[in-house]
Design an enzyme around this catalytic site. Structure first.
Site, mmCIF file in Angstrom:
data_model
loop_
_atom_site.group_PDB
_atom_site.id
_atom_site.type_symbol
_atom_site.label_atom_id
_atom_site.label_comp_id
_atom_site.label_asym_id
_atom_site.label_seq_id
_atom_site.Cartn_x
_atom_site.Cartn_y
_atom_site.Cartn_z
ATOM 1 N N SER A 7 33.252 22.781 30.372
ATOM 2 C CA SER A 7 32.864 22.606 31.769
ATOM 3 C C SER A 7 32.226 23.890 32.299
ATOM 4 C CB SER A 7 34.087 22.253 32.618
ATOM 5 O OG SER A 7 33.731 22.348 33.978
ATOM 6 N N HIS A 32 29.746 19.617 30.228
ATOM 7 C CA HIS A 32 30.313 18.924 31.390
ATOM 8 C C HIS A 32 29.891 19.655 32.666
ATOM 9 C CE1 HIS A 32 33.447 16.384 33.312
ATOM 10 N NE2 HIS A 32 33.705 17.445 34.065
ATOM 11 N N ASP A 34 30.201 19.744 36.796
ATOM 12 C CA ASP A 34 31.003 19.305 37.942
ATOM 13 C C ASP A 34 30.234 19.464 39.239
ATOM 14 O OD1 ASP A 34 33.602 18.639 36.756
ATOM 15 O OD2 ASP A 34 33.611 20.743 36.136
ATOM 16 N N MET A 36 30.345 19.014 43.216
ATOM 17 C CA MET A 36 31.299 18.870 44.327
ATOM 18 C C MET A 36 30.587 19.039 45.656
ATOM 19 S SD MET A 36 34.283 21.293 42.809
ATOM 20 C CE MET A 36 34.868 21.106 41.126
ATOM 21 N N HIS A 65 29.807 14.913 36.188
ATOM 22 C CA HIS A 65 31.008 14.421 36.875
ATOM 23 C C HIS A 65 30.794 14.587 38.376
ATOM 24 C CE1 HIS A 65 35.624 15.192 37.587
ATOM 25 N NE2 HIS A 65 35.194 14.076 38.167
ATOM 26 N N MET A 67 31.876 14.524 41.969
ATOM 27 C CA MET A 67 32.997 14.520 42.913
ATOM 28 C C MET A 67 32.386 14.556 44.299
ATOM 29 S SD MET A 67 35.361 17.111 40.737
ATOM 30 C CE MET A 67 33.989 17.564 39.710
ATOM 31 N N MET A 136 41.577 12.383 35.394
ATOM 32 C CA MET A 136 41.760 13.735 35.925
ATOM 33 C C MET A 136 43.196 14.169 35.640
ATOM 34 S SD MET A 136 38.876 14.669 37.033
ATOM 35 C CE MET A 136 39.497 16.273 37.535
ATOM 36 N N ASP A 174 40.218 15.593 31.837
ATOM 37 C CA ASP A 174 39.553 16.677 32.559
ATOM 38 C C ASP A 174 40.549 17.446 33.423
ATOM 39 O OD1 ASP A 174 37.730 18.341 33.743
ATOM 40 O OD2 ASP A 174 36.713 16.774 34.903
ATOM 41 N N GLY A 176 42.811 21.475 32.964
ATOM 42 C CA GLY A 176 43.947 22.140 32.322
ATOM 43 C C GLY A 176 44.062 21.897 30.826
ATOM 44 N N GLY A 196 37.318 23.948 30.794
ATOM 45 C CA GLY A 196 36.599 24.970 31.541
ATOM 46 C C GLY A 196 37.149 26.348 31.255
ATOM 47 N N SER A 197 38.220 26.707 31.979
ATOM 48 C CA SER A 197 38.726 28.083 31.846
ATOM 49 C C SER A 197 39.222 28.430 30.450
ATOM 50 C CB SER A 197 39.796 28.377 32.901
ATOM 51 O OG SER A 197 40.404 27.215 33.345
HETATM 52 C C1 DX5 Z 1 37.919 19.908 38.268
HETATM 53 C C2 DX5 Z 1 36.755 19.676 37.353
HETATM 54 C C3 DX5 Z 1 36.996 20.110 35.943
HETATM 55 C C4 DX5 Z 1 37.211 21.588 35.796
HETATM 56 C C5 DX5 Z 1 38.070 21.818 34.579
HETATM 57 O O1 DX5 Z 1 37.658 19.328 39.492
HETATM 58 O O2 DX5 Z 1 36.432 18.307 37.304
HETATM 59 O O3 DX5 Z 1 35.944 19.683 35.095
HETATM 60 O O4 DX5 Z 1 36.011 22.298 35.668
HETATM 61 O O5 DX5 Z 1 38.422 23.149 34.548
HETATM 62 P P1 DX5 Z 1 39.709 23.663 33.762
HETATM 63 O O6 DX5 Z 1 39.507 23.306 32.303
HETATM 64 O O7 DX5 Z 1 39.669 25.140 34.008
HETATM 65 O O8 DX5 Z 1 40.899 22.988 34.348
HETATM 66 ZN ZN ZN Z 2 34.995 17.621 35.702
#
Ligand code: DX5
Ligand code: ZN
Length: 215
Positions: A7, A32, A34, A36, A65, A67, A136, A174, A176, A196-197
């Site tokens: 991500s 991926h 995101d 928002m 994705h 949101m 999620m 998606d 953690g 992501g992280s």
């Molecule tokens: C959260 C996003 C995820 C996010 C995941 O709203 O949809 O895609 O980037 O990030 P990590 O892997 O750090 O939880």
């Molecule tokens: Zn996402």
């Protein structure tokens, strides 16, 4: 073999091109993205100008994705900037079936994302029409949050309702996701992992992707 989708939200945006090139050079399958809007989720990420640049440099399929509220208003533009797959939130769509078919008519694969509190049983009547469900495993809006354990049970419930109708369904997790929970998620029936992280904060992100791919 399961799909890994780093991500970009967790990337260092001051060196975006290098981050995308890192993903290109890795065993990642998708990228991926995101989106928002500060309305559907309490955060704003990035939009079309950034996606234009991503498209320019990314060699991986773009997993977008959304949101955002009223995603139907922007689907054409997301398709135009190169989205291969577009996921909309169940909770954000009044006419979800129509929205899914709009995505497909634009030539993209269609996904539905579910918040942690939304039961998978809400998808029973649309499961045969979609390519992917994004479960999620954190509340959407931010990267770096703690994985919600109930996700394992939800994957099982989703496999149960989709098995007969849509055996090829992609089940994406998606939030953690890291090297500690990846194997268990796959064993439960997930086949796409977003990270992501755990990827971008790792000092060796290529290795982190590899570990998720071969978990
Ligand atoms: C959260 C996003 C995820 C996010 C995941 O709203 O949809 O895609 O980037 O990030 P990590 O892997 O750090 O939880
Ligand atoms: Zn996402």
């Amino acid at each position: 073999m399961h799909i890994i989708a780093p991500s970009l939200l967790a990337a260092d945006f001051s060196i975006l091109k290098e981050e995308i090139e890192m993903v290109n050079a890795s065993e990642a399958d998708w990228l991926h993205l995101d989106i928002m809007d500060g309305r559907y989720v309490p955060n704003i990420s990035f939009g079309f100008p950034v996606l234009d640049q991503v498209k320019k440099y990314s060699k991986k399929p773009m997993d977008v994705h959304l949101m955002i509220i009223e995603p139907e208003k922007y689907l054409e533009r997301f398709a135009k900037v190169g989205a291969n797959l577009i996921s909309v939130h169940y909770e954000a769509c009044t006419h979800l079936h129509r929205t899914i078919y709009q995505i497909k008519e634009l030539g993209c694969k269609a996904g539905i994302a579910l918040n942690p509190h939304t039961p998978v049983s809400h998808l029973t009547d649309i499961i045969g029409d979609i390519d992917l469900v994004c479960l999620m495993s954190v509340n959407p809006g931010f990267g770096g949050q703690k994985f919600i354990e109930n996700t394992y049970r939800k994957i099982g419930a989703l496999v149960e309702i989709s098995g007969h109708v849509n055996p090829g369904l992609l089940i994406e997790i998606d939030g953690g996701v890291d090297q500690h929970n990846a194997r268990k998620l796959i064993d439960c029936g997930a086949n796409v992992l977003v990270a992501g992280s755990s990827v971008f904060s790792n000092e060796n992100p290529i290795e982190a992707i590899k570990r998720l791919k071969h978990c």
